[in-house]
Design an enzyme around this catalytic site. Structure first.
Site, short mmCIF file in Angstrom:
data_model
loop_
_atom_site.label_atom_id
_atom_site.label_comp_id
_atom_site.label_asym_id
_atom_site.label_seq_id
_atom_site.Cartn_x
_atom_site.Cartn_y
_atom_site.Cartn_z
N HIS A 110 0.85 -1.20 0.00
CA HIS A 110 0.00 0.00 0.00
C HIS A 110 0.87 1.24 0.00
O HIS A 110 2.01 1.22 0.44
CB HIS A 110 -0.91 0.03 1.23
CG HIS A 110 -0.16 0.10 2.54
ND1 HIS A 110 0.46 -1.00 3.10
CD2 HIS A 110 0.07 1.12 3.39
CE1 HIS A 110 1.04 -0.66 4.24
NE2 HIS A 110 0.84 0.64 4.44
N ASP A 112 0.52 5.08 1.74
CA ASP A 112 -0.24 5.52 2.91
C ASP A 112 -1.42 6.40 2.53
O ASP A 112 -1.29 7.37 1.78
CB ASP A 112 0.67 6.28 3.88
CG ASP A 112 1.65 5.35 4.59
OD1 ASP A 112 1.29 4.17 4.80
OD2 ASP A 112 2.77 5.78 4.91
N HIS A 266 4.55 0.13 0.07
CA HIS A 266 5.35 -0.61 1.05
C HIS A 266 4.54 -1.71 1.71
O HIS A 266 3.31 -1.75 1.60
CB HIS A 266 5.96 0.34 2.09
CG HIS A 266 4.96 1.18 2.81
ND1 HIS A 266 4.38 2.29 2.24
CD2 HIS A 266 4.41 1.07 4.05
CE1 HIS A 266 3.53 2.84 3.09
NE2 HIS A 266 3.52 2.11 4.20
#
Ligand code: SIN
Length: 289
Positions: A110, A112, A266
């Site tokens: 994802h 953020d 990440h």
């Protein structure tokens, strides 16, 4: 000297060591607390845009100092996710795992907070108490993914938009593990109606194109049937899985990672059972692209 080496030698305020050919750099000889001059700050911003994620060892940051580090890159005062907050400073999110308690669902690729209209441009993550082994974080480059696509597919993807939603993430499951989970979940849904982002974005600093979808928040591609959308997203998500796209960082206490949340996704590797605590600050929520 390779192209990557010649880029690295242009930084004069610290030593920059490329981490992997397509993503990441380790910054040596810099105490982030002392990065106050405009020269070093401009180089850090350039390094972040060019390498996607910067790694630092042996830092020592109070919550206020970590927030000052975030300010090098952008305003840290805006939208946040639903992590618990630091007692003394609410801008610090606690990425905390206690043995026997539910973990946050960050073990999916994802970027953020893309479930909001203006996600952060980046994040500073600081390791306070991490397991001796396990609990790495991995990043993958959306620029790498875009560059690997056939030009005809690149052109097609540039015409598309995708729906991002908090519902399509690890959050609902986590909310429901909490004592007031139903209420938290209802509130989060009301605060975060689904939003739309372009599937291909142009990085405002580097001018490079990148693929901007992730399995944790991207629900579907607008205008395609469910089957076609699922197939296309599955294909794109698979490209982020290629090791060539990635940099995986082994944490030690007092390590810092700063990432460009526009150009990378990440994944928190969940292969540990011990206590783990990191402090997180996101920054630059004003305008992503
Ligand atoms: C995050 O997704 O921001 C957390 C990463 C981690 O816990 O390693």
């Amino acid at each position: 000297m390779t192209k990557i080496d010649s880029r690295a030698s242009q930084f004069t305020h610290f030593k920059l060591e490329p981490y992997n050919p397509f993503i990441g750099a380790v910054i040596h000889d810099l105490d982030l607390k002392t990065a106050t001059g405009e020269g070093v700050r401009a180089e850090l911003r350039r390094a972040l845009a060019e390498y996607g994620v910067l790694f630092f060892r042996k830092q020592s940051l109070t919550p206020e100092q970590q927030i000052d580090v975030a300010r090098i890159f952008g305003d840290p005062d805006k939208a946040k996710a639903y992590f618990k907050r630091h007692d003394q400073n609410k801008l610090i999110e606690l990425i905390e795992f206690k043995p026997g308690q539910p973990a946050y669902g960050t073990d999916q690729w994802h970027a953020d907070i893309t479930f909001s209209a203006n996600p952060p441009t980046g994040t500073v993550l600081y390791a306070r108490d991490v397991p001796p082994i396990g609990g790495d974080t991995a990043w993958a480059s959306g620029t790498y993914v875009y560059d690997r696509l056939d030009p005809a597919l690149q052109a097609y993807l540039e015409t598309l938009e995708a729906v991002h939603s908090i519902e399509h993430s690890g959050w609902p499951e986590w909310f429901l593990t909490q004592p007031n989970g139903e209420e938290l979940y209802r509130q989060a849904r009301a605060e975060n109606l689904p939003v739309v982002h372009k599937v291909v974005q142009t990085h405002p600093v580097t001018g490079r194109k990148l693929v901007y979808v992730s399995p944790n928040f991207t629900l579907r591609i607008r205008g395609l049937s469910r089957q076609q959308s699922d197939a296309l997203l599955t294909f794109l998500f698979g490209l982020f899985e290629k090791p060539e796209a990635q940099a995986r960082w082994r944490w030690e206490n007092d390590s810092v990672a700063i990432w460009d949340n526009r150009a990378t996704v990440h994944y928190a590797v969940t292969d540990y059972t011990e206590y783990r605590l990191l402090h997180r600050v996101t920054f630059g929520e004003d305008k992503v692209f």
